[in-house]
Design an enzyme around this catalytic site. Structure first.
Site, PDB file in Angstrom:
ATOM      1  CG  HIS A  82      -1.412   1.317   1.153  1.00  0.00           C
ATOM      2  ND1 HIS A  82      -2.916   1.455   0.913  1.00  0.00           N
ATOM      3  CD2 HIS A  82      -1.201   2.673   2.648  1.00  0.00           C
ATOM      4  CE1 HIS A  82      -3.213   2.489   0.441  1.00  0.00           C
ATOM      5  NE2 HIS A  82      -2.755   3.436   1.794  1.00  0.00           N
ATOM      6  CG  ASP A 161     -11.518   3.330   4.904  1.00  0.00           C
ATOM      7  OD1 ASP A 161     -11.346   4.026   6.151  1.00  0.00           O
ATOM      8  OD2 ASP A 161     -11.197   3.132   4.087  1.00  0.00           O
ATOM      9  NE  ARG A 168      -9.968  10.473   8.083  1.00  0.00           N
ATOM     10  CZ  ARG A 168      -8.771   9.703   7.958  1.00  0.00           C
ATOM     11  NH1 ARG A 168      -9.108   8.153   7.408  1.00  0.00           N
ATOM     12  NH2 ARG A 168      -7.536  10.295   7.292  1.00  0.00           N
ATOM     13  CB  SER A 183      -7.988   5.101   7.067  1.00  0.00           C
ATOM     14  OG  SER A 183      -8.501   5.170   5.607  1.00  0.00           O
ATOM     15  CE  LYS A 187      -8.476   1.895   3.700  1.00  0.00           C
ATOM     16  NZ  LYS A 187      -8.494   3.261   2.141  1.00  0.00           N
TER      17      LYS A 187
END
Length: 425
Positions: A82, A161, A168, A183, A187
């Site tokens: 990620h 999320d 947000r 967050s 995931k």
């Protein structure tokens, strides 16, 4: 419990219990806690922060609000990667098939771009026919069969999320470490991989503007991963200038293909080989950088990428076609010297104006538009030599040309760059 009491408690800098965090998250997903109260809670976190234990409890409470993917049917150690976002970041397009070419399964869910940051899914969708939404069973079977798949995040994963991120985004609470960490990691945990590489970008083109904040975010996410039994390593990477030479969906696919054929710039190629080496290490496979690079030069990684594109409906003939735009404008250097800065944020925003990115989630993308740099930071350039080419379907005004030029910094200095700044494990 009452939401207002928990908001006040966090506002005053006190620590919330696991039960309190779970109650608030579950209530928000169920619709019992309204947006305005969750907004106030997010702002309280922004100013007061959270302890490591609170962040861990928040992350796992969010994971529990959706499905968790079971990848146990796939043999071997499943790895995932990620990035916290950046400009010109086509790393996943190369890294996923490169790692898979060593028989390490890569089952990856990616996101779309918003603002100056690009999204992997948008780049893949610039390939005619490529399907980012496939059923979970098909996703698992594809990884079993060819070793790699990159798809969109399921709406059934981490419902909290999805709701909280949208909130947000419009309440100026995106860039706070507890909420970024929870967050990202909620995931990644729900997606089911055994091991995770986190690319935490640092610089003016990233969420984290300085290395101290980036290091704290990386350490927080590594601790979260390890706490739930996921092997996790984070790298802090430079996002002061765009990654590689291209910004723009189709253009980044073409650059990725060059790198997958061993024809990319040396700096970005070496960087991706370093990341691949770390991911392979997470799967208990030790390879040198040269051994990793061989899979770019001998076609093994490219073959995996083509297999993935074909398996997900992509047209392999369309894959290699050049961009199709109405205007190509070369930008020439106004003086001789060394490129000392190419601000990632400014050029990401410029590409967004061309249609390569979204100002809001509903914006339609122009997959063909973008920028290709002929020179990067640290390289010498002569007056009237090409710095970059703009690819656009809108006419480039003199004002836009002037804006582009003022963001290119040329000085008589020696500039050294480094892609990986630190490794946090």
């Amino acid at each position: 419990m009452r939401a207002v009491d928990l908001i006040q408690k966090k506002r005053d800098g006190l620590e919330l219990s696991k039960a309190e965090i779970e109650w608030l998250i579950n209530g928000y997903v169920a619709g019992d806690v309204p947006d305005y109260q969750m907004s106030a809670f997010a702002m309280a976190i922004y100013f007061q922060g959270m302890t490591t234990r609170e962040i861990s409890d928040l992350t796992m409470a969010m994971v529990a609000t959706g499905e968790q993917i079971d990848l146990s049917a796939i043999a071997g150690i499943k790895v995932d990667k990620h990035s916290t976002g950046g400009v010109g970041d086509k790393v996943t397009l190369i890294l996923a098939p490169l790692v898979a070419s060593f028989d390490v399964p890569v089952a990856k869910m990616s996101g779309r771009g918003l603002g100056h940051t690009g999204g992997t899914l948008d780049k893949l969708e610039s390939i005619k026919g490529y399907q980012i939404e496939i059923e979970q069973e098909q996703f698992i079977k594809q990884v079993q069969d060819i070793g790699v798949s990159v798809i969109g995040q399921s709406d059934k994963l981490v419902k909290a999320d999805k709701l909280l991120y949208a909130l947000r985004d419009v309440t100026a609470t995106v860039d706070t470490i507890p909420l970024i960490a929870s967050s990202v990691m909620s995931k990644k945990i729900a997606a089911g991989a055994d091991a995770i590489l986190l690319d935490v970008t640092v610089g003016e083109g990233a969420f984290m503007k300085n290395i101290e904040d980036a290091r704290q975010l990386a350490q927080t996410m590594v601790e979260l991963g390890k706490a739930v039994g996921r092997k996790t390593v984070a790298v802090l990477t430079d996002m002061s200038q765009p990654v590689g030479t291209s910004i723009g969906n189709r253009l980044e696919i073409l650059e990725a293909l060059d790198i997958l054929q061993g024809k990319g710039r040396e700096d970005v190629t070496h960087f991706i080989c370093e990341l691949a080496q770390i991911m392979l290490g997470l799967a208990n496979i030790e390879k040198s950088i040269d051994e990793v690079r061989q899979h770019l030069e001998n076609g093994a990684a490219l073959q995996k990428f083509e297999e993935m594109v074909a398996a997900q409906g992509g047209d392999l003939d369309d894959l290699y076609r050049p961009v199709n735009v109405a205007y190509q404008v070369d930008i020439l250097a106004e003086q001789s010297g060394t490129i000392s800065a190419l601000p990632a944020l400014e050029f990401g925003l410029f590409a967004m104006k061309l249609g390569a990115g979204r100002a809001v989630k509903t914006d339609k993308l122009d997959y063909e538009s973008g920028i290709v740099f002929a020179k990067k930071v640290g390289q010498s350039i002569k007056e009237n030599e090409k710095i970059a080419t703009i690819f656009s379907n809108i006419k480039i005004s003199d004002e836009m040309l002037s804006e582009f030029q003022k963001n290119v910094k040329i000085e008589d200095v020696v500039v050294k760059t480094k892609e990986i700044l630190e490794i946090v494990s």
